[in-house]
Scaffold this motif. Structure first.
Motif, short mmCIF file in Angstrom:
data_model
loop_
_atom_site.label_atom_id
_atom_site.label_comp_id
_atom_site.label_asym_id
_atom_site.label_seq_id
_atom_site.Cartn_x
_atom_site.Cartn_y
_atom_site.Cartn_z
N TYR A 198 0.86 -1.18 0.00
CA TYR A 198 0.00 0.00 0.00
C TYR A 198 0.90 1.23 0.00
CZ TYR A 198 -3.65 -3.30 1.34
OH TYR A 198 -4.53 -4.36 1.37
N ILE A 199 0.76 2.07 -1.04
CA ILE A 199 1.59 3.26 -1.17
C ILE A 199 0.79 4.47 -0.71
CG2 ILE A 199 3.12 4.57 -2.68
CD1 ILE A 199 3.76 1.54 -2.46
N GLN A 200 1.38 5.24 0.15
CA GLN A 200 0.72 6.43 0.70
C GLN A 200 1.59 7.66 0.40
OE1 GLN A 200 0.89 7.32 5.01
NE2 GLN A 200 -1.35 7.06 5.00
N VAL A 201 1.02 8.60 -0.36
CA VAL A 201 1.72 9.85 -0.68
C VAL A 201 0.98 10.98 0.03
CG1 VAL A 201 2.52 11.40 -2.49
CG2 VAL A 201 2.41 8.93 -2.92
N ILE A 202 1.68 11.72 0.87
CA ILE A 202 1.09 12.82 1.64
C ILE A 202 1.74 14.13 1.23
CG2 ILE A 202 0.67 13.72 3.97
CD1 ILE A 202 1.00 10.87 5.02
N ASP A 203 0.90 15.12 0.83
CA ASP A 203 1.45 16.39 0.36
C ASP A 203 1.79 17.32 1.52
OD1 ASP A 203 -0.89 17.56 1.23
OD2 ASP A 203 -1.75 17.82 -0.77
N SER A 204 2.23 18.52 1.21
CA SER A 204 2.69 19.48 2.22
C SER A 204 1.55 19.98 3.11
CB SER A 204 3.36 20.66 1.54
OG SER A 204 2.46 21.29 0.63
N LYS A 205 0.29 19.77 2.67
CA LYS A 205 -0.87 20.19 3.46
C LYS A 205 -1.47 19.01 4.24
CE LYS A 205 -2.03 23.93 0.25
NZ LYS A 205 -3.06 24.48 -0.65
N ASN A 206 -0.73 17.93 4.29
CA ASN A 206 -1.12 16.73 5.03
C ASN A 206 -2.33 16.02 4.41
OD1 ASN A 206 -0.25 15.05 7.18
ND2 ASN A 206 -1.97 15.73 8.45
N ASN A 207 -2.48 16.17 3.10
CA ASN A 207 -3.54 15.47 2.36
C ASN A 207 -2.95 14.27 1.65
OD1 ASN A 207 -5.60 17.39 2.97
ND2 ASN A 207 -4.68 18.76 1.45
N VAL A 208 -3.72 13.16 1.60
CA VAL A 208 -3.28 11.99 0.86
C VAL A 208 -3.59 12.20 -0.62
CG1 VAL A 208 -3.60 9.51 0.53
CG2 VAL A 208 -3.60 10.46 2.84
N VAL A 209 -2.57 12.01 -1.44
CA VAL A 209 -2.71 12.20 -2.89
C VAL A 209 -3.10 10.87 -3.53
CG1 VAL A 209 -1.46 12.83 -5.00
CG2 VAL A 209 -0.98 14.02 -2.85
N GLY A 210 -3.89 10.90 -4.60
CA GLY A 210 -4.21 9.69 -5.35
C GLY A 210 -5.62 9.19 -5.08
N GLU A 211 -5.79 7.86 -4.97
CA GLU A 211 -7.12 7.26 -4.83
C GLU A 211 -7.79 7.58 -3.50
OE1 GLU A 211 -6.75 3.09 -5.51
OE2 GLU A 211 -5.83 3.32 -7.47
N LYS A 212 -7.01 7.81 -2.47
CA LYS A 212 -7.52 8.12 -1.12
C LYS A 212 -8.49 7.04 -0.63
CE LYS A 212 -7.13 13.11 -1.79
NZ LYS A 212 -7.84 14.42 -1.76
N LYS A 213 -8.15 5.78 -0.82
CA LYS A 213 -8.97 4.69 -0.33
C LYS A 213 -8.52 4.28 1.07
CE LYS A 213 -10.36 2.73 -4.78
NZ LYS A 213 -10.40 1.51 -5.62
N THR A 214 -9.40 3.56 1.76
CA THR A 214 -9.11 3.18 3.15
C THR A 214 -9.15 1.66 3.31
OG1 THR A 214 -10.06 5.24 3.99
CG2 THR A 214 -9.86 3.43 5.56
N GLU A 215 -8.20 1.16 4.10
CA GLU A 215 -8.14 -0.27 4.43
C GLU A 215 -8.01 -0.39 5.95
OE1 GLU A 215 -8.52 -4.14 3.40
OE2 GLU A 215 -8.27 -2.59 1.87
N VAL A 216 -8.74 -1.37 6.53
CA VAL A 216 -8.70 -1.57 7.99
C VAL A 216 -7.91 -2.83 8.31
CG1 VAL A 216 -10.06 -1.93 10.08
CG2 VAL A 216 -10.91 -0.41 8.29
N PHE A 217 -6.92 -2.70 9.19
CA PHE A 217 -6.12 -3.83 9.66
C PHE A 217 -6.28 -3.91 11.18
CE2 PHE A 217 -3.95 -2.10 5.91
CZ PHE A 217 -3.94 -3.20 5.08
N GLY A 218 -7.25 -4.73 11.64
CA GLY A 218 -7.51 -4.81 13.09
C GLY A 218 -8.00 -3.48 13.60
N GLU A 219 -7.23 -2.86 14.52
CA GLU A 219 -7.61 -1.56 15.07
C GLU A 219 -6.96 -0.41 14.29
OE1 GLU A 219 -6.52 -1.60 19.16
OE2 GLU A 219 -7.97 -3.14 19.73
N TYR A 220 -6.18 -0.75 13.27
CA TYR A 220 -5.45 0.28 12.52
C TYR A 220 -6.13 0.53 11.18
CZ TYR A 220 -1.56 2.70 10.24
OH TYR A 220 -0.78 3.63 9.58
N THR A 221 -6.37 1.81 10.86
CA THR A 221 -6.98 2.20 9.59
C THR A 221 -5.95 2.95 8.75
OG1 THR A 221 -9.16 2.40 10.62
CG2 THR A 221 -8.85 3.51 8.51
N LEU A 222 -5.82 2.53 7.50
CA LEU A 222 -4.83 3.13 6.60
C LEU A 222 -5.52 3.74 5.39
CD1 LEU A 222 -1.87 3.54 5.64
CD2 LEU A 222 -2.04 1.28 4.54
N THR A 223 -5.24 5.03 5.15
CA THR A 223 -5.70 5.69 3.92
C THR A 223 -4.50 5.74 2.97
OG1 THR A 223 -7.27 7.04 5.16
CG2 THR A 223 -6.68 7.80 2.95
#
Length: 291
Positions: free
Chosen positions: A217-242
């Protein structure tokens, strides 16, 4: 002569009355003295009885604190002692009542002696059982420590094997481009011109690692703390990844290159962060800047 007889009779009567008065006074004095002695004796005996009762209560307190199997019986008998103490304190101290209280105390003391003896026997038996239990617990503790050591060694070995089986992500880097109408990519760091980001990394060779499909899972975060690209979310147990996108690689235990691109526009100026996740585990990260 008659006057002399009359005077003699009067004197005799006075003498008799005087003797009777002296006798009465002596008797009253003796009675008063005896009463004081009796009162002092009763007070002393009452105090002695109270001291004996308090000592009995203290014995019960100590026996109850030992928490043997006779706690309920001991508490019940202590209550009787406490009740008798209250009665003796309220009593006027007459001989009959004091004698009755003494009789009650002797009866309660017999019961106490029997209970205390039984309690001591139980305490001794409990001590023996405790010693045996401690010996058993010591043996079990040694066995447990041995098993814990084996488990710890197995866990350490498992972690070592698991760690060794991880595929390392190396040489993570990001390039920014302007795509021409011809499809050609021209490198640029100016944010207003960028419309393609290329992210690449190397999967290191690992003979221990399991071969097959590897998902990152590739996560690109810009200078304004926004995730660039598809911005999809995946849940791993108690951890959520955008994340920005997913990349898959068919890994065969050998070194291989992985490369993906993100198309976009209006990229913000400033520092960008790129993270690579193997599920919820961060396995690589880097930064780059658009001007």
């Amino acid at each position: 002569m008659e006057n002399q007889k009359s005077n003699s009779s009067l004197k005799a009567i006075i003498i008799v009355l005087s003797i009777l008065l002296v006798g009465s006074l002596a008797y009253m004095y003796k009675m008063s003295t005896d009463s004081e002695k009796t009162e002092k004796t009763l007070v002393s005996e009452k105090e002695g009885l109270l001291n004996d009762l308090k000592a009995a209560k203290a014995n019960y307190d100590a026996a109850i604190a030992e928490n043997t199997g006779l706690s309920e019986e001991l508490i019940a008998e202590r209550a009787k002692i406490e009740s008798l103490i209250a009665e003796v304190k309220k009593s006027k101290g007459d001989v009959k009542a004091l004698q009755r209280y003494k009789d009650d105390y002797r009866r309660l003391k017999r019961d106490m002696d029997n209970l205390i003896a039984e309690n001591n026997k139980l305490k001794q038996e409990n001590g023996t059982l405790t010693t045996q239990r401690d010996s058993t617990m010591t043996a079990l503790g040694e066995t447990k420590r041995y098993n814990d050591t084996l488990m710890s060694q197995n866990e350490n070995l498992s972690r070592t094997v698991e760690k060794a089986a991880k595929v390392q992500v190396l040489n993570l880097k990001t390039q920014s481009f302007k795509e021409k109408s011809s499809g050609k990519l021209v490198s640029t760091e100016k944010a207003r011109r960028v419309d393609v980001l290329k992210i690449s990394f190397t999967l290191a060779a690992n003979e221990v690692a399991k071969a097959g499909n590897k998902t990152y899972y590739i996560q690109v975060i810009d200078s304004k703390n926004n995730v660039v690209g598809e911005k999809k979310t995946e849940v791993f147990g108690e951890y959520t990844l955008t994340y920005s996108f997913i990349t898959n690689a068919i890994y065969e235990g050998k070194t291989m290159e992985v490369s993906e691109t993100i198309a976009g526009k209006d990229f913000a100026k400033g520092l960008y962060t790129v993270n690579v996740f193997d599920k919820d585990q961060l396995v690589g990260n880097t930064t780059f800047t658009l001007k």
